[in-house]
Design an enzyme around this catalytic site. Structure first.
Site, PDB file in Angstrom:
ATOM      1  CG  ASP A 169      25.250  19.646  -0.902  1.00  0.00           C
ATOM      2  OD1 ASP A 169      24.406  19.233  -1.573  1.00  0.00           O
ATOM      3  OD2 ASP A 169      26.429  19.961  -1.303  1.00  0.00           O
ATOM      4  CE  LYS A 226      23.355  19.292  -7.723  1.00  0.00           C
ATOM      5  NZ  LYS A 226      24.924  19.041  -6.942  1.00  0.00           N
ATOM      6  CD  GLN A 249      28.349  18.418  -7.811  1.00  0.00           C
ATOM      7  OE1 GLN A 249      27.481  19.329  -7.716  1.00  0.00           O
ATOM      8  NE2 GLN A 249      28.052  17.214  -8.044  1.00  0.00           N
TER       9      GLN A 249
HETATM   10  N1  GUN Z   1      27.893  14.963  -6.106  1.00  0.00           N
HETATM   11  C1  GUN Z   1      27.324  14.066  -6.026  1.00  0.00           C
HETATM   12  N2  GUN Z   1      26.029  14.255  -5.498  1.00  0.00           N
HETATM   13  C2  GUN Z   1      26.191  15.554  -4.464  1.00  0.00           C
HETATM   14  C3  GUN Z   1      25.580  16.338  -3.816  1.00  0.00           C
HETATM   15  O1  GUN Z   1      24.147  15.802  -3.480  1.00  0.00           O
HETATM   16  N3  GUN Z   1      25.968  17.498  -3.162  1.00  0.00           N
HETATM   17  C4  GUN Z   1      27.268  17.782  -3.776  1.00  0.00           C
HETATM   18  N4  GUN Z   1      27.729  18.886  -3.054  1.00  0.00           N
HETATM   19  N5  GUN Z   1      28.015  17.164  -4.360  1.00  0.00           N
HETATM   20  C5  GUN Z   1      27.515  16.030  -5.030  1.00  0.00           C
END
Ligand code: GUN
Length: 315
Positions: A137, A70, A114
């Site tokens: 998100d 990311k 996350q």
């Molecule tokens: N963990 C796995 N996929 C995601 C996601 O799309 N967003 C977040 N914040 N955590 C994750």
């Protein structure tokens, strides 16, 4: 169902011909690259640097990999990118204090915490602390609510379903299919993928069914789908012969399973598979996403797109 598009038209949509006797392959990597290039271009023209903060609590190896990608994608789009890595022992109070500081930071337009969080932290409370305007998100109830009432223009939409919707639209475009009125089946009812995916398909006037672990006769339900989205996280749980001929199949699952043989260091090999039996489904689908290289790359691209959207709105 065969494509009316030429190979160059297919490539422009991010699709390619599959193996003989198989449907089109929807190349999520190619589509994600076009999304990222557009985000980078719009970001340069915005007149401010979009800022993305990613918060990682603990040392989960998969989360570390995701968070790193990311950050890399944010930098490739010309964003201001910050990562906060906190020890697994971090208290909920301290994590919330960090989120509140990021909410108040004018250089930050997108905040991502996350998941999963350590067990002693209530993720719902943390996610609800993120300002809805910075919730890239799309997990905050305000954004979920805006999506549920069909106000997509004001919502921040969860990245995986938003990316899957783009892949479905590209495939429908290549196949000359109008999505309105089509039977869409989403297998999986999570807040992160299944429910928002169903809302997006509904917003395109599909007739939408959400199937889940308690669904009776899943095979019959799956067999109705003109558009099938599998998001359950169970390796190859949907056999290829369940898939309706001519369907568009989007496989959100990314499951690591034992592979064949040993790697160069003598350890058993592993491989990634989706929730759908790809080889079987590809012979029946008109278009299908591979795993890996399908939905996965789109999730990160849509996170960048949401960060740009949030920055433009907060400007
Ligand atoms: N963990 C796995 N996929 C995601 C996601 O799309 N967003 C977040 N914040 N955590 C994750």
């Amino acid at each position: 169902m065969t494509s009316k598009a030429s190979p160059s038209e297919l490539a422009a949509l991010g699709l390619r011909e599959g193996a003989p006797g198989c449907g089109l392959v929807i190349d999520g990597k190619l589509v994600s690259e076009s999304v990222l290039a557009e985000v980078a271009q719009k970001s340069a023209a915005l007149g401010l640097k979009p800022g993305l903060a990613v918060v990682l609590v603990g040392e989960d190896p998969a989360s570390q990999v995701y968070v790193k990608s990311k950050g890399r994608a944010a930098e490739s789009c010309g964003f201001h990118s910050v990562q906060h890595t906190l020890p697994v022992s971090t208290s909920q109070v301290d994590l919330i204090a960090l989120v509140e500081a990021l909410n108040a930071d004018p250089a930050i337009h997108g905040i991502l915490v996350q998941l999963p969080l350590p067990k002693h932290i209530d993720s719902t409370v943390v996610l609800e602390t993120i300002s809805p305007a910075k919730d890239v998100d799309g997990f905050h109830p305000v954004n979920a609510g805006l999506l549920a009432v069909g106000d997509i223009a004001r919502a921040l939409v969860p990245c995986t379903p938003a990316g899957s919707m783009i892949l479905i639209e590209r495939a429908a475009n290549a196949l000359g299919i109008d999505l309105a009125g089509k039977e869409a089946v989403v297998v999986g009812r999570s807040n992160i993928v299944g429910k928002p995916m169903a809302q997006l398909l509904l917003s395109r006037s599909c007739t939408v069914t959400i199937a889940h672990s308690r669904t009776h006769d899943l095979r019959e339900v799956v067999g109705r789908a003109d558009i099938l989205v599998a998001a359950v996280g169970r390796p190859q749980m949907i056999p290829g012969d369940w898939v309706r001929k001519g369907a568009i199949v989007v496989d959100v699952g990314i499951n690591r399973v034992p592979g064949e043989g040993l790697d160069s260091q003598g350890r058993p090999k592993s491989k990634l598979v989706g929730d759908v039996d790809y080889a079987g489904a590809a012979t029946r689908a008109a278009a299908i996403t591979p795993v890996p290289g399908g939905v996965g790359p789109m999730t990160i691209a849509m996170l960048m797109s949401n960060t740009l959207t949030a920055a433009a709105r907060l400007r």
